[in-house]
Design a protein around this motif. Structure first.
Motif, PDB file in Angstrom:
ATOM      1  N   PRO A  62       0.907  -1.284   0.105  1.00  0.00           N
ATOM      2  CA  PRO A  62       0.119  -0.038   0.082  1.00  0.00           C
ATOM      3  C   PRO A  62       0.911   1.256  -0.038  1.00  0.00           C
ATOM      4  N   ALA A  63       2.032   1.323   0.681  1.00  0.00           N
ATOM      5  CA  ALA A  63       2.955   2.428   0.678  1.00  0.00           C
ATOM      6  C   ALA A  63       3.269   2.787  -0.884  1.00  0.00           C
ATOM      7  N   THR A  64       3.309   2.137  -1.806  1.00  0.00           N
ATOM      8  CA  THR A  64       3.798   2.426  -3.222  1.00  0.00           C
ATOM      9  C   THR A  64       2.569   2.365  -4.013  1.00  0.00           C
ATOM     10  N   THR A  65       1.171   2.191  -3.730  1.00  0.00           N
ATOM     11  CA  THR A  65       0.148   2.011  -4.421  1.00  0.00           C
ATOM     12  C   THR A  65      -0.500   3.594  -4.514  1.00  0.00           C
ATOM     13  N   HIS A  66      -0.595   4.092  -5.726  1.00  0.00           N
ATOM     14  CA  HIS A  66      -1.086   5.638  -5.711  1.00  0.00           C
ATOM     15  C   HIS A  66      -2.360   5.442  -6.407  1.00  0.00           C
TER      16      HIS A  66
ATOM     17  N   VAL B 142      -3.352  18.085  -8.860  1.00  0.00           N
ATOM     18  CA  VAL B 142      -4.407  17.313  -8.161  1.00  0.00           C
ATOM     19  C   VAL B 142      -4.842  17.629  -6.753  1.00  0.00           C
ATOM     20  N   PRO B 143      -5.813  17.926  -6.525  1.00  0.00           N
ATOM     21  CA  PRO B 143      -6.247  18.183  -5.005  1.00  0.00           C
ATOM     22  C   PRO B 143      -6.131  17.095  -4.083  1.00  0.00           C
ATOM     23  N   THR B 144      -5.513  17.273  -2.896  1.00  0.00           N
ATOM     24  CA  THR B 144      -5.060  16.409  -1.995  1.00  0.00           C
ATOM     25  C   THR B 144      -6.325  15.299  -1.424  1.00  0.00           C
ATOM     26  N   ASP B 145      -7.427  15.846  -1.733  1.00  0.00           N
ATOM     27  CA  ASP B 145      -8.656  14.666  -1.529  1.00  0.00           C
ATOM     28  C   ASP B 145      -8.571  13.755  -2.373  1.00  0.00           C
ATOM     29  N   ASN B 146      -8.202  13.893  -3.685  1.00  0.00           N
ATOM     30  CA  ASN B 146      -8.187  12.974  -5.023  1.00  0.00           C
ATOM     31  C   ASN B 146      -7.011  12.116  -5.099  1.00  0.00           C
TER      32      ASN B 146
ATOM     33  N   GLY C  94      -3.812   3.691   0.681  1.00  0.00           N
ATOM     34  CA  GLY C  94      -4.923   3.511   0.900  1.00  0.00           C
ATOM     35  C   GLY C  94      -5.867   4.430   1.584  1.00  0.00           C
ATOM     36  N   GLN C  95      -5.259   5.558   1.646  1.00  0.00           N
ATOM     37  CA  GLN C  95      -5.895   6.940   2.346  1.00  0.00           C
ATOM     38  C   GLN C  95      -5.632   8.238   1.510  1.00  0.00           C
ATOM     39  N   GLN C  96      -6.495   9.125   1.560  1.00  0.00           N
ATOM     40  CA  GLN C  96      -6.497  10.524   0.793  1.00  0.00           C
ATOM     41  C   GLN C  96      -5.414  11.244   1.539  1.00  0.00           C
ATOM     42  N   LEU C  97      -4.549  11.729   0.762  1.00  0.00           N
ATOM     43  CA  LEU C  97      -3.221  12.570   1.040  1.00  0.00           C
ATOM     44  C   LEU C  97      -3.663  13.622   2.275  1.00  0.00           C
ATOM     45  N   THR C  98      -4.902  14.189   1.960  1.00  0.00           N
ATOM     46  CA  THR C  98      -5.353  15.111   2.873  1.00  0.00           C
ATOM     47  C   THR C  98      -5.176  14.735   4.488  1.00  0.00           C
ATOM     48  N   LYS C  99      -5.655  13.588   4.575  1.00  0.00           N
ATOM     49  CA  LYS C  99      -5.650  12.827   5.839  1.00  0.00           C
ATOM     50  C   LYS C  99      -4.106  12.526   6.378  1.00  0.00           C
ATOM     51  N   ILE C 100      -3.436  12.170   5.482  1.00  0.00           N
ATOM     52  CA  ILE C 100      -1.944  11.722   5.730  1.00  0.00           C
ATOM     53  C   ILE C 100      -1.313  13.033   6.153  1.00  0.00           C
ATOM     54  N   ARG C 101      -1.541  14.081   5.402  1.00  0.00           N
ATOM     55  CA  ARG C 101      -0.779  15.599   5.597  1.00  0.00           C
ATOM     56  C   ARG C 101      -1.230  15.974   7.078  1.00  0.00           C
ATOM     57  N   LYS C 102      -2.450  15.851   7.544  1.00  0.00           N
ATOM     58  CA  LYS C 102      -2.883  16.398   8.755  1.00  0.00           C
ATOM     59  C   LYS C 102      -2.100  15.614   9.866  1.00  0.00           C
ATOM     60  N   ARG C 103      -1.942  14.381   9.783  1.00  0.00           N
ATOM     61  CA  ARG C 103      -1.448  13.574  10.811  1.00  0.00           C
ATOM     62  C   ARG C 103       0.167  13.742  10.746  1.00  0.00           C
ATOM     63  N   GLN C 104       0.766  14.424   9.642  1.00  0.00           N
ATOM     64  CA  GLN C 104       2.214  14.547   9.640  1.00  0.00           C
ATOM     65  C   GLN C 104       2.603  16.145  10.309  1.00  0.00           C
ATOM     66  N   THR C 105       1.514  16.843  10.396  1.00  0.00           N
ATOM     67  CA  THR C 105       1.847  18.043  11.007  1.00  0.00           C
ATOM     68  C   THR C 105       1.554  17.994  12.340  1.00  0.00           C
TER      69      THR C 105
ATOM     70  N   MET D 176       4.267  13.657  -3.806  1.00  0.00           N
ATOM     71  CA  MET D 176       3.751  12.442  -4.486  1.00  0.00           C
ATOM     72  C   MET D 176       3.431  12.496  -5.886  1.00  0.00           C
ATOM     73  N   PRO D 177       4.458  12.997  -6.710  1.00  0.00           N
ATOM     74  CA  PRO D 177       4.354  13.090  -8.062  1.00  0.00           C
ATOM     75  C   PRO D 177       4.487  11.796  -8.667  1.00  0.00           C
ATOM     76  N   TYR D 178       3.759  11.860  -9.832  1.00  0.00           N
ATOM     77  CA  TYR D 178       3.629  10.832 -10.825  1.00  0.00           C
ATOM     78  C   TYR D 178       4.188  11.299 -12.341  1.00  0.00           C
ATOM     79  N   VAL D 179       5.064  10.827 -13.000  1.00  0.00           N
ATOM     80  CA  VAL D 179       5.390  11.478 -14.396  1.00  0.00           C
ATOM     81  C   VAL D 179       5.134  10.486 -15.196  1.00  0.00           C
ATOM     82  N   ASN D 180       4.572  10.671 -16.329  1.00  0.00           N
ATOM     83  CA  ASN D 180       4.623   9.705 -17.677  1.00  0.00           C
ATOM     84  C   ASN D 180       5.158  10.289 -18.627  1.00  0.00           C
TER      85      ASN D 180
END
Lengths: 67, 67, 67, 67, 67, 67
Positions: A37-41, B47-51, B56-67, C1-5
Protein backbone atom coordinates in the motif's frame (compact mmCIF):
# COMPACT_ATOMS: atom_id res chain seq x y z
CA UNK A 1 4.29 -0.07 -7.61
CA UNK A 2 0.84 0.34 -9.03
CA UNK A 3 -0.62 3.61 -10.21
CA UNK A 4 -4.37 3.83 -10.71
CA UNK A 5 -6.24 6.68 -12.37
CA UNK A 6 -10.01 6.78 -11.90
CA UNK A 7 -11.99 9.16 -14.08
CA UNK A 8 -15.59 9.80 -13.06
CA UNK A 9 -18.10 12.43 -14.04
CA UNK A 10 -18.74 15.46 -11.87
CA UNK A 11 -22.14 14.38 -10.61
CA UNK A 12 -21.94 14.96 -6.88
CA UNK A 13 -19.00 12.75 -5.87
CA UNK A 14 -18.57 13.27 -2.12
CA UNK A 15 -15.34 13.29 -0.19
CA UNK A 16 -16.43 10.11 1.61
CA UNK A 17 -16.95 8.39 -1.75
CA UNK A 18 -13.45 9.44 -2.85
CA UNK A 19 -12.13 7.97 0.39
CA UNK A 20 -13.89 4.68 -0.32
CA UNK A 21 -12.60 4.55 -3.91
CA UNK A 22 -9.01 5.07 -2.73
CA UNK A 23 -9.32 2.55 0.10
CA UNK A 24 -11.07 -0.05 -2.05
CA UNK A 25 -8.72 0.23 -5.01
CA UNK A 26 -5.65 -0.06 -2.80
CA UNK A 27 -7.12 -3.07 -0.97
CA UNK A 28 -7.88 -4.73 -4.32
CA UNK A 29 -4.26 -4.38 -5.45
CA UNK A 30 -3.04 -5.75 -2.13
CA UNK A 31 -5.40 -8.73 -2.35
CA UNK A 32 -4.94 -9.61 -6.02
CA UNK A 33 -1.28 -8.73 -6.64
CA UNK A 34 0.13 -8.57 -3.12
CA UNK A 35 1.22 -4.96 -3.69
CA UNK A 36 2.55 -2.72 -0.93
CA UNK A 37 0.00 0.00 0.00
CA UNK A 38 2.93 2.37 0.61
CA UNK A 39 3.72 2.42 -3.11
CA UNK A 40 0.16 2.18 -4.43
CA UNK A 41 -1.00 5.53 -5.73
CA UNK A 42 -4.59 6.32 -6.73
CA UNK A 43 -5.54 9.55 -8.51
CA UNK A 44 -9.19 10.50 -9.03
CA UNK A 45 -10.13 12.89 -11.85
CA UNK A 46 -13.59 14.41 -11.68
CA UNK A 47 -14.67 15.36 -15.22
CA UNK A 48 -17.44 17.89 -16.03
CA UNK A 49 -20.34 16.22 -17.91
CA UNK A 50 -19.85 18.75 -20.74
CA UNK A 51 -16.40 17.22 -21.30
CA UNK A 52 -17.44 13.55 -21.31
CA UNK A 53 -18.92 12.06 -24.46
CA UNK A 54 -20.53 8.73 -25.23
CA UNK A 55 -22.85 7.84 -28.15
CA UNK A 56 -21.20 10.83 -29.82
CA UNK A 57 -22.95 13.20 -27.40
CA UNK A 58 -22.05 15.21 -24.33
CA UNK A 59 -23.17 13.45 -21.16
CA UNK A 60 -24.90 16.68 -20.07
CA UNK A 61 -27.34 16.26 -22.94
CA UNK A 62 -27.83 12.53 -22.34
CA UNK A 63 -28.60 13.15 -18.66
CA UNK A 64 -31.24 15.77 -19.55
CA UNK A 65 -33.03 13.30 -21.78
CA UNK A 66 -32.94 10.64 -19.06
CA UNK A 67 -34.75 12.79 -16.52
CA UNK B 1 8.27 13.92 -30.26
CA UNK B 2 8.06 13.43 -26.55
CA UNK B 3 5.01 14.11 -24.46
CA UNK B 4 5.42 14.36 -20.69
CA UNK B 5 2.62 14.51 -18.14
CA UNK B 6 3.55 15.56 -14.61
CA UNK B 7 0.97 15.05 -11.88
CA UNK B 8 1.62 16.81 -8.58
CA UNK B 9 -0.56 17.55 -5.60
CA UNK B 10 -2.18 20.93 -5.11
CA UNK B 11 0.04 22.07 -2.29
CA UNK B 12 1.05 25.56 -3.29
CA UNK B 13 2.79 24.99 -6.64
CA UNK B 14 3.79 28.43 -7.88
CA UNK B 15 3.89 29.64 -11.46
CA UNK B 16 7.68 29.94 -11.22
CA UNK B 17 7.90 26.27 -10.14
CA UNK B 18 5.75 25.24 -13.13
CA UNK B 19 8.12 27.21 -15.36
CA UNK B 20 11.10 25.36 -13.89
CA UNK B 21 9.43 21.94 -14.30
CA UNK B 22 8.69 22.66 -17.96
CA UNK B 23 12.16 24.05 -18.67
CA UNK B 24 13.93 21.24 -16.80
CA UNK B 25 11.93 18.40 -18.33
CA UNK B 26 12.44 19.73 -21.84
CA UNK B 27 16.17 20.19 -21.25
CA UNK B 28 16.41 16.62 -19.92
CA UNK B 29 14.83 15.21 -23.09
CA UNK B 30 17.16 17.32 -25.23
CA UNK B 31 20.21 16.13 -23.27
CA UNK B 32 19.34 12.44 -22.96
CA UNK B 33 17.51 11.72 -26.22
CA UNK B 34 18.55 14.67 -28.41
CA UNK B 35 14.88 15.62 -28.85
CA UNK B 36 13.77 18.86 -30.51
CA UNK B 37 12.32 21.32 -27.93
CA UNK B 38 9.85 22.49 -30.60
CA UNK B 39 8.08 19.14 -30.47
CA UNK B 40 8.52 18.41 -26.77
CA UNK B 41 5.27 18.98 -24.90
CA UNK B 42 4.94 19.02 -21.11
CA UNK B 43 1.55 19.09 -19.37
CA UNK B 44 1.29 19.64 -15.61
CA UNK B 45 -1.79 18.41 -13.75
CA UNK B 46 -2.30 19.80 -10.27
CA UNK B 47 -4.39 17.30 -8.27
CA UNK B 48 -6.35 18.17 -5.09
CA UNK B 49 -5.03 16.23 -2.07
CA UNK B 50 -8.55 14.83 -1.53
CA UNK B 51 -8.20 13.10 -4.91
CA UNK B 52 -4.74 11.56 -4.37
CA UNK B 53 -4.43 8.38 -2.38
CA UNK B 54 -1.47 6.43 -1.07
CA UNK B 55 -1.40 3.83 1.75
CA UNK B 56 -5.10 3.48 0.94
CA UNK B 57 -5.80 6.95 2.35
CA UNK B 58 -6.46 10.42 0.99
CA UNK B 59 -3.35 12.57 1.10
CA UNK B 60 -5.35 15.27 2.91
CA UNK B 61 -5.66 12.94 5.90
CA UNK B 62 -2.02 11.85 5.77
CA UNK B 63 -0.85 15.48 5.69
CA UNK B 64 -2.95 16.31 8.79
CA UNK B 65 -1.33 13.51 10.74
CA UNK B 66 2.15 14.66 9.65
CA UNK B 67 1.74 18.16 11.02
CA UNK C 1 3.66 12.40 -4.43
CA UNK C 2 4.43 13.14 -8.02
CA UNK C 3 3.70 10.79 -10.90
CA UNK C 4 5.37 11.46 -14.22
CA UNK C 5 4.56 9.74 -17.52
CA UNK C 6 7.07 10.18 -20.34
CA UNK C 7 5.98 9.10 -23.81
CA UNK C 8 8.73 8.83 -26.42
CA UNK C 9 8.87 7.21 -29.82
CA UNK C 10 10.41 3.79 -30.31
CA UNK C 11 13.55 4.98 -32.06
CA UNK C 12 16.31 3.14 -30.28
CA UNK C 13 15.89 4.29 -26.68
CA UNK C 14 18.54 2.44 -24.68
CA UNK C 15 18.28 1.16 -21.14
CA UNK C 16 20.94 3.68 -20.06
CA UNK C 17 18.84 6.51 -21.53
CA UNK C 18 15.78 5.28 -19.62
CA UNK C 19 17.91 5.27 -16.46
CA UNK C 20 18.95 8.88 -17.10
CA UNK C 21 15.37 10.00 -17.77
CA UNK C 22 14.18 8.44 -14.49
CA UNK C 23 17.10 9.85 -12.50
CA UNK C 24 16.85 13.31 -14.07
CA UNK C 25 13.07 13.63 -13.71
CA UNK C 26 13.18 12.57 -10.07
CA UNK C 27 16.01 14.99 -9.33
CA UNK C 28 14.07 17.81 -11.00
CA UNK C 29 11.05 17.20 -8.76
CA UNK C 30 13.29 17.09 -5.70
CA UNK C 31 14.98 20.36 -6.68
CA UNK C 32 11.94 22.33 -7.79
CA UNK C 33 9.21 21.05 -5.46
CA UNK C 34 11.20 19.44 -2.66
CA UNK C 35 9.45 16.11 -3.32
CA UNK C 36 10.51 12.86 -1.67
CA UNK C 37 12.21 10.51 -4.20
CA UNK C 38 10.60 7.56 -2.35
CA UNK C 39 7.17 8.65 -3.54
CA UNK C 40 8.16 10.00 -6.96
CA UNK C 41 7.14 7.56 -9.68
CA UNK C 42 8.23 7.84 -13.32
CA UNK C 43 6.74 5.64 -16.05
CA UNK C 44 8.21 5.63 -19.56
CA UNK C 45 6.04 4.55 -22.50
CA UNK C 46 7.84 3.73 -25.72
CA UNK C 47 5.43 4.28 -28.63
CA UNK C 48 5.87 2.75 -32.13
CA UNK C 49 6.32 5.46 -34.79
CA UNK C 50 3.31 4.01 -36.65
CA UNK C 51 1.19 4.96 -33.63
CA UNK C 52 2.44 8.55 -33.21
CA UNK C 53 1.04 11.26 -35.42
CA UNK C 54 1.94 14.89 -35.95
CA UNK C 55 1.08 17.15 -38.92
CA UNK C 56 -1.75 14.65 -39.45
CA UNK C 57 0.73 11.96 -40.50
CA UNK C 58 2.32 8.91 -38.96
CA UNK C 59 5.83 9.64 -37.71
CA UNK C 60 7.08 6.61 -39.67
CA UNK C 61 6.23 8.43 -42.89
CA UNK C 62 7.68 11.74 -41.72
CA UNK C 63 10.96 10.06 -40.75
CA UNK C 64 11.26 8.43 -44.21
CA UNK C 65 10.93 11.79 -45.89
CA UNK C 66 13.55 13.31 -43.56
CA UNK C 67 16.21 10.78 -44.49
CA UNK D 1 -14.43 -0.13 -26.97
CA UNK D 2 -12.40 2.93 -27.71
CA UNK D 3 -11.46 5.56 -25.17
CA UNK D 4 -10.19 8.90 -26.43
CA UNK D 5 -8.63 11.64 -24.32
CA UNK D 6 -8.29 15.07 -25.93
CA UNK D 7 -6.12 17.63 -24.15
CA UNK D 8 -6.43 21.22 -25.35
CA UNK D 9 -5.35 24.51 -23.87
CA UNK D 10 -7.78 26.72 -22.00
CA UNK D 11 -8.08 29.37 -24.66
CA UNK D 12 -11.81 29.93 -24.97
CA UNK D 13 -13.07 26.46 -25.92
CA UNK D 14 -16.85 26.78 -26.16
CA UNK D 15 -19.43 24.19 -25.25
CA UNK D 16 -20.42 23.93 -28.93
CA UNK D 17 -16.79 23.18 -29.85
CA UNK D 18 -16.67 20.44 -27.21
CA UNK D 19 -19.85 19.00 -28.70
CA UNK D 20 -18.26 18.97 -32.16
CA UNK D 21 -15.06 17.33 -30.88
CA UNK D 22 -17.07 14.54 -29.19
CA UNK D 23 -19.34 14.03 -32.20
CA UNK D 24 -16.47 14.12 -34.71
CA UNK D 25 -14.17 11.79 -32.77
CA UNK D 26 -16.94 9.24 -32.26
CA UNK D 27 -17.89 9.39 -35.95
CA UNK D 28 -14.24 8.88 -36.92
CA UNK D 29 -13.99 5.71 -34.83
CA UNK D 30 -17.25 4.43 -36.30
CA UNK D 31 -16.06 5.12 -39.85
CA UNK D 32 -12.48 3.85 -39.56
CA UNK D 33 -12.82 0.95 -37.10
CA UNK D 34 -16.55 0.21 -37.20
CA UNK D 35 -16.78 0.84 -33.45
CA UNK D 36 -20.10 1.04 -31.59
CA UNK D 37 -20.86 4.65 -30.50
CA UNK D 38 -22.46 3.23 -27.33
CA UNK D 39 -19.07 2.08 -26.08
CA UNK D 40 -16.98 4.94 -27.47
CA UNK D 41 -15.99 7.34 -24.71
CA UNK D 42 -14.37 10.73 -25.29
CA UNK D 43 -12.96 12.81 -22.43
CA UNK D 44 -11.80 16.40 -23.02
CA UNK D 45 -9.27 17.96 -20.64
CA UNK D 46 -8.91 21.73 -20.80
CA UNK D 47 -5.42 22.66 -19.57
CA UNK D 48 -4.43 26.16 -18.32
CA UNK D 49 -1.74 27.71 -20.57
CA UNK D 50 0.49 28.09 -17.47
CA UNK D 51 0.51 24.28 -17.23
CA UNK D 52 1.33 23.52 -20.88
CA UNK D 53 4.91 23.74 -22.05
CA UNK D 54 6.54 23.55 -25.46
CA UNK D 55 9.98 24.83 -26.54
CA UNK D 56 10.76 24.53 -22.82
CA UNK D 57 8.46 27.47 -22.04
CA UNK D 58 4.98 27.97 -20.65
CA UNK D 59 2.44 28.54 -23.39
CA UNK D 60 1.27 31.67 -21.56
CA UNK D 61 4.64 33.28 -22.25
CA UNK D 62 4.75 32.09 -25.87
CA UNK D 63 1.27 33.51 -26.52
CA UNK D 64 2.29 36.92 -25.13
CA UNK D 65 5.21 37.10 -27.51
CA UNK D 66 2.98 36.12 -30.45
CA UNK D 67 0.58 39.01 -29.93
CA UNK E 1 -19.35 6.55 -17.04
CA UNK E 2 -16.16 5.74 -15.21
CA UNK E 3 -12.87 4.94 -16.90
CA UNK E 4 -10.14 3.35 -14.82
CA UNK E 5 -6.53 2.86 -15.88
CA UNK E 6 -4.42 0.51 -13.77
CA UNK E 7 -0.67 0.54 -14.34
CA UNK E 8 1.28 -2.34 -12.81
CA UNK E 9 4.77 -3.63 -13.36
CA UNK E 10 5.44 -6.61 -15.59
CA UNK E 11 6.26 -9.04 -12.81
CA UNK E 12 4.23 -12.11 -13.68
CA UNK E 13 0.67 -10.76 -13.72
CA UNK E 14 -1.54 -13.69 -14.70
CA UNK E 15 -4.68 -13.59 -16.78
CA UNK E 16 -6.69 -14.64 -13.71
CA UNK E 17 -5.26 -11.69 -11.76
CA UNK E 18 -6.25 -9.32 -14.59
CA UNK E 19 -9.75 -10.80 -14.43
CA UNK E 20 -9.93 -10.15 -10.70
CA UNK E 21 -8.67 -6.55 -11.07
CA UNK E 22 -11.33 -5.82 -13.70
CA UNK E 23 -14.11 -7.50 -11.72
CA UNK E 24 -13.08 -5.89 -8.43
CA UNK E 25 -12.66 -2.38 -9.81
CA UNK E 26 -16.02 -2.49 -11.56
CA UNK E 27 -17.74 -3.81 -8.42
CA UNK E 28 -16.14 -1.01 -6.38
CA UNK E 29 -17.54 1.66 -8.71
CA UNK E 30 -20.97 0.02 -8.60
CA UNK E 31 -20.90 -0.12 -4.78
CA UNK E 32 -19.48 3.32 -4.07
CA UNK E 33 -20.92 5.45 -6.88
CA UNK E 34 -23.81 3.29 -8.13
CA UNK E 35 -22.27 3.24 -11.62
CA UNK E 36 -23.58 1.02 -14.42
CA UNK E 37 -21.15 -1.86 -15.17
CA UNK E 38 -22.12 -1.55 -18.86
CA UNK E 39 -20.39 1.83 -19.07
CA UNK E 40 -17.52 1.14 -16.67
CA UNK E 41 -14.29 0.58 -18.57
CA UNK E 42 -11.07 -0.70 -17.01
CA UNK E 43 -7.77 -0.74 -18.90
CA UNK E 44 -4.70 -2.48 -17.46
CA UNK E 45 -1.23 -1.42 -18.62
CA UNK E 46 1.60 -3.79 -17.81
CA UNK E 47 4.85 -1.79 -17.66
CA UNK E 48 8.36 -3.31 -17.97
CA UNK E 49 10.40 -2.80 -14.78
CA UNK E 50 13.08 -1.04 -16.88
CA UNK E 51 10.47 1.65 -17.65
CA UNK E 52 9.24 2.22 -14.08
CA UNK E 53 11.24 4.42 -11.78
CA UNK E 54 10.99 5.22 -8.10
CA UNK E 55 13.67 6.64 -5.78
CA UNK E 56 15.20 7.93 -9.03
CA UNK E 57 16.10 4.38 -10.08
CA UNK E 58 14.73 1.77 -12.46
CA UNK E 59 12.66 -0.83 -10.64
CA UNK E 60 14.76 -3.56 -12.29
CA UNK E 61 17.75 -2.39 -10.31
CA UNK E 62 15.80 -2.01 -7.06
CA UNK E 63 14.42 -5.54 -7.40
CA UNK E 64 17.93 -6.97 -7.90
CA UNK E 65 19.10 -5.37 -4.68
CA UNK E 66 16.07 -6.70 -2.81
CA UNK E 67 16.79 -10.34 -3.69
CA UNK F 1 -1.27 22.53 -28.85
CA UNK F 2 -3.57 19.59 -28.63
CA UNK F 3 -2.56 16.12 -27.55
CA UNK F 4 -4.91 13.24 -28.30
CA UNK F 5 -4.59 9.71 -26.95
CA UNK F 6 -6.71 7.03 -28.63
CA UNK F 7 -6.99 3.68 -26.89
CA UNK F 8 -8.45 0.83 -28.96
CA UNK F 9 -8.48 -2.90 -28.50
CA UNK F 10 -6.02 -5.14 -30.29
CA UNK F 11 -8.48 -6.63 -32.75
CA UNK F 12 -6.71 -6.33 -36.07
CA UNK F 13 -6.12 -2.58 -36.36
CA UNK F 14 -4.23 -2.10 -39.64
CA UNK F 15 -1.56 0.46 -40.38
CA UNK F 16 -3.90 2.15 -42.87
CA UNK F 17 -6.55 2.48 -40.15
CA UNK F 18 -3.99 4.08 -37.83
CA UNK F 19 -3.13 6.50 -40.62
CA UNK F 20 -6.81 7.41 -41.02
CA UNK F 21 -7.28 7.91 -37.25
CA UNK F 22 -4.28 10.26 -37.10
CA UNK F 23 -5.32 12.19 -40.20
CA UNK F 24 -8.97 12.43 -39.15
CA UNK F 25 -8.29 13.48 -35.56
CA UNK F 26 -5.85 16.18 -36.66
CA UNK F 27 -8.28 17.48 -39.27
CA UNK F 28 -11.04 17.60 -36.65
CA UNK F 29 -8.91 19.77 -34.34
CA UNK F 30 -8.02 22.05 -37.24
CA UNK F 31 -11.67 22.40 -38.25
CA UNK F 32 -13.22 22.81 -34.79
CA UNK F 33 -10.53 24.70 -32.88
CA UNK F 34 -8.36 26.11 -35.67
CA UNK F 35 -5.33 24.30 -34.24
CA UNK F 36 -2.00 24.08 -36.07
CA UNK F 37 -1.35 20.52 -37.38
CA UNK F 38 2.36 21.06 -36.64
CA UNK F 39 1.65 21.05 -32.91
CA UNK F 40 -1.18 18.51 -32.89
CA UNK F 41 0.04 15.18 -31.57
CA UNK F 42 -1.97 11.94 -31.71
CA UNK F 43 -0.85 8.78 -29.90
CA UNK F 44 -2.64 5.46 -30.49
CA UNK F 45 -2.45 2.74 -27.83
CA UNK F 46 -3.47 -0.75 -28.91
CA UNK F 47 -4.64 -2.66 -25.83
CA UNK F 48 -4.86 -6.49 -25.62
CA UNK F 49 -8.46 -7.65 -25.07
CA UNK F 50 -7.31 -9.48 -21.91
CA UNK F 51 -6.42 -6.06 -20.47
CA UNK F 52 -9.68 -4.26 -21.32
CA UNK F 53 -12.68 -4.74 -19.11
CA UNK F 54 -16.29 -3.68 -19.39
CA UNK F 55 -19.34 -5.13 -17.57
CA UNK F 56 -16.74 -6.29 -15.03
CA UNK F 57 -15.36 -8.82 -17.51
CA UNK F 58 -12.37 -9.11 -19.80
CA UNK F 59 -13.25 -8.24 -23.38
CA UNK F 60 -11.70 -11.53 -24.50
CA UNK F 61 -14.46 -13.41 -22.68
CA UNK F 62 -17.20 -11.09 -23.95
CA UNK F 63 -16.02 -11.53 -27.54
CA UNK F 64 -16.10 -15.34 -27.22
CA UNK F 65 -19.70 -15.24 -26.08
CA UNK F 66 -20.64 -12.94 -28.97
CA UNK F 67 -19.37 -15.32 -31.64
Amino acid sequence: MPYVNIKVTDEGVTNEQKRQLIEGTTQLLVNVLNKDPATTHVVIDVVPTDNWGVFGQQLTKIRKRQT
